[in-house]
Design a protein around this motif. Structure first.
Motif, PDB file in Angstrom:
ATOM      1  N   SER A   2     -10.824   1.346   4.704  1.00 29.75           N
ATOM      2  CA  SER A   2      -9.505   1.950   4.550  1.00 29.75           C
ATOM      3  C   SER A   2      -9.078   1.889   3.092  1.00 29.75           C
ATOM      4  O   SER A   2      -9.261   0.865   2.434  1.00 29.75           O
ATOM      5  N   TRP A   3      -8.495   2.967   2.631  1.00 32.60           N
ATOM      6  CA  TRP A   3      -7.991   3.081   1.246  1.00 32.60           C
ATOM      7  C   TRP A   3      -6.484   2.829   1.304  1.00 32.60           C
ATOM      8  O   TRP A   3      -5.740   3.662   1.824  1.00 32.60           O
ATOM      9  N   LEU A   4      -6.056   1.701   0.784  1.00 34.36           N
ATOM     10  CA  LEU A   4      -4.643   1.343   0.842  1.00 34.36           C
ATOM     11  C   LEU A   4      -4.124   1.023  -0.557  1.00 34.36           C
ATOM     12  O   LEU A   4      -4.885   0.650  -1.454  1.00 34.36           O
ATOM     13  N   THR A   5      -2.817   1.172  -0.701  1.00 28.12           N
ATOM     14  CA  THR A   5      -2.179   0.738  -1.952  1.00 28.12           C
ATOM     15  C   THR A   5      -1.024  -0.196  -1.571  1.00 28.12           C
ATOM     16  O   THR A   5      -1.198  -1.398  -1.528  1.00 28.12           O
ATOM     17  N   GLY A   6       0.154   0.380  -1.278  1.00 25.13           N
ATOM     18  CA  GLY A   6       1.318  -0.459  -0.973  1.00 25.13           C
ATOM     19  C   GLY A   6       1.923  -1.002  -2.249  1.00 25.13           C
ATOM     20  O   GLY A   6       1.391  -0.802  -3.358  1.00 25.13           O
ATOM     21  N   TRP A   7       3.061  -1.708  -2.106  1.00 23.31           N
ATOM     22  CA  TRP A   7       3.782  -2.157  -3.304  1.00 23.31           C
ATOM     23  C   TRP A   7       2.954  -3.022  -4.253  1.00 23.31           C
ATOM     24  O   TRP A   7       3.175  -2.966  -5.478  1.00 23.31           O
ATOM     25  N   ALA A  20     -17.348  13.303   9.749  1.00 28.28           N
ATOM     26  CA  ALA A  20     -17.164  12.113  10.585  1.00 28.28           C
ATOM     27  C   ALA A  20     -16.326  11.037   9.894  1.00 28.28           C
ATOM     28  O   ALA A  20     -15.937  10.055  10.513  1.00 28.28           O
ATOM     29  N   ARG A  21     -16.033  11.217   8.602  1.00 23.03           N
ATOM     30  CA  ARG A  21     -15.299  10.163   7.907  1.00 23.03           C
ATOM     31  C   ARG A  21     -13.904   9.993   8.471  1.00 23.03           C
ATOM     32  O   ARG A  21     -13.191  10.937   8.725  1.00 23.03           O
ATOM     33  N   ARG A  22     -13.544   8.772   8.701  1.00 25.40           N
ATOM     34  CA  ARG A  22     -12.170   8.463   9.092  1.00 25.40           C
ATOM     35  C   ARG A  22     -11.897   7.013   8.703  1.00 25.40           C
ATOM     36  O   ARG A  22     -12.805   6.192   8.615  1.00 25.40           O
ATOM     37  N   SER A  23     -10.634   6.731   8.471  1.00 23.70           N
ATOM     38  CA  SER A  23     -10.262   5.362   8.104  1.00 23.70           C
ATOM     39  C   SER A  23     -10.254   4.469   9.332  1.00 23.70           C
ATOM     40  O   SER A  23      -9.921   4.919  10.431  1.00 23.70           O
ATOM     41  N   VAL A  24     -10.582   3.236   9.125  1.00 26.66           N
ATOM     42  CA  VAL A  24     -10.386   2.211  10.152  1.00 26.66           C
ATOM     43  C   VAL A  24      -9.271   1.302   9.625  1.00 26.66           C
ATOM     44  O   VAL A  24      -9.403   0.746   8.524  1.00 26.66           O
ATOM     45  N   ILE A  83      -4.133   0.473 -10.410  1.00 26.75           N
ATOM     46  CA  ILE A  83      -4.881   0.396  -9.161  1.00 26.75           C
ATOM     47  C   ILE A  83      -5.022   1.813  -8.600  1.00 26.75           C
ATOM     48  O   ILE A  83      -4.011   2.466  -8.308  1.00 26.75           O
ATOM     49  N   ALA A  84      -6.263   2.283  -8.473  1.00 23.78           N
ATOM     50  CA  ALA A  84      -6.475   3.574  -7.792  1.00 23.78           C
ATOM     51  C   ALA A  84      -6.442   3.351  -6.290  1.00 23.78           C
ATOM     52  O   ALA A  84      -5.986   4.221  -5.540  1.00 23.78           O
ATOM     53  N   GLY A  85      -6.915   2.221  -5.865  1.00 23.87           N
ATOM     54  CA  GLY A  85      -6.871   1.918  -4.433  1.00 23.87           C
ATOM     55  C   GLY A  85      -7.461   0.559  -4.140  1.00 23.87           C
ATOM     56  O   GLY A  85      -8.309   0.062  -4.898  1.00 23.87           O
ATOM     57  N   GLU A  88      -9.389   9.615  16.095  1.00 26.20           N
ATOM     58  CA  GLU A  88      -9.330  10.723  15.145  1.00 26.20           C
ATOM     59  C   GLU A  88      -7.874  11.175  15.043  1.00 26.20           C
ATOM     60  O   GLU A  88      -7.106  11.030  15.995  1.00 26.20           O
ATOM     61  N   ARG A  89      -7.485  11.654  13.884  1.00 21.69           N
ATOM     62  CA  ARG A  89      -6.133  12.196  13.745  1.00 21.69           C
ATOM     63  C   ARG A  89      -6.242  13.697  13.524  1.00 21.69           C
ATOM     64  O   ARG A  89      -7.317  14.214  13.220  1.00 21.69           O
ATOM     65  N   GLU A  90      -5.112  14.372  13.675  1.00 22.68           N
ATOM     66  CA  GLU A  90      -5.120  15.804  13.443  1.00 22.68           C
ATOM     67  C   GLU A  90      -5.436  16.073  11.979  1.00 22.68           C
ATOM     68  O   GLU A  90      -4.902  15.380  11.095  1.00 22.68           O
ATOM     69  N   ARG A  91      -6.285  17.033  11.725  1.00 21.91           N
ATOM     70  CA  ARG A  91      -6.687  17.340  10.352  1.00 21.91           C
ATOM     71  C   ARG A  91      -6.038  18.646   9.892  1.00 21.91           C
ATOM     72  O   ARG A  91      -5.735  19.515  10.715  1.00 21.91           O
ATOM     73  N   PRO A  92      -5.813  18.779   8.600  1.00 22.07           N
ATOM     74  CA  PRO A  92      -5.207  20.022   8.111  1.00 22.07           C
ATOM     75  C   PRO A  92      -6.083  21.223   8.446  1.00 22.07           C
ATOM     76  O   PRO A  92      -7.313  21.104   8.515  1.00 22.07           O
TER      77      PRO A  92
END
Ligand SMILES: Cc1cc2nc3c(=O)[nH]c(=O)nc-3n(C[C@H](O)[C@H](O)[C@H](O)COP(=O)(O)O)c2cc1C
Length: 192
Positions: free
Chosen positions: A135-140, A9-13, A159-161, A174-178
């Motif tokens: 949500s796990w984000l990084t960015g510049w 059920a895990r998914r990012s918001v 920074i790991a995240g 939901e997004r398509e999963r591998p």
């Protein structure tokens, strides 16, 4: 919900969809306790947490906007504004910092980085288990030396995240999963 159901059920918001309330201090500590239970070669604890909350989020946003303009004085207003808001959507951002001690020749750097990455994933799971979105984000900003200095990172820290945490304003699609089947192969020995 079984542990497997929770994993499935895990998914990012998205950060923009994370609002108040965020976790209070005891709830955050509960999350961090679970997130810290990661596999850790050599028990080095190669990670730490930095809380970015309240007015600190806006102060960091101002610093990001200033840095963007310093790097590109012609940056579009929309770009500068995006950076100004980057840390102000969710009520709470936890920077998971990987501590990569160069003196530690025994445990390869990649293993310490993987350990810190596992913390990020576990923190996402813990936040969701407690009814929050994340949500796990990084960015510049995760890679800019000036910003890392402002955040107080040492020379051997990365920074790991940035884990943005809050209450979902809507159900994230939901997004398509591998397809795990397509990712799996068998190793076969070529030796006769
Ligand atoms: C190390 C790392 C950094 C990421 N940084 C960003 C980012 O800066 N911006 C972004 O849109 N997604 C970023 N993502 C992807 C999102 O965290 C998320 O995985 C993605 O939106 C897919 O959603 P899901 O978590 O539900 O699979 C990053 C993921 C990882 C593992």
């Amino acid at each position: 919900m079984t542990p497997l159901d929770a994993l499935d059920a895990r998914r990012s918001v998205p950060a923009k969809q994370l609002g108040e309330p965020g976790p209070d201090a005891p709830t955050l500590l509960r999350m961090l306790r679970s997130a810290s239970r990661v596999p850790d070669h050599g028990k080095r604890v190669p990670f730490r947490f930095l809380r970015i909350a309240g007015d600190a989020r806006r102060a960091l946003g101002e610093a990001l906007a200033a840095r963007t303009l310093e790097l590109d004085p012609d940056a579009a207003d929309s770009v500068v504004e995006k950076d100004r808001q980057r840390f102000s959507h969710a009520p709470l951002v936890i920077a998971v910092i990987a501590v990569l001690d160069a003196e530690d020749g025994k445990i390869p750097e990649i293993e310490r980085l993987l350990c810190a990455g596992s913390v990020c994933f576990a923190l996402l799971q813990a936040a969701q288990a407690l009814g929050f979105g994340a949500s796990w984000l990084t960015g510049w900003p995760a890679y800019d030396a000036r910003i890392l200095g402002l955040l107080g990172l040492g020379a051997q820290e990365r920074i790991a995240g940035f884990i943005h945490i809050g209450t979902p304003k809507l159900e994230a699609p939901e997004r398509e999963r591998p397809d795990a089947t397509a990712l799996l192969t068998d190793w076969v020995s070529n030796r006769a």
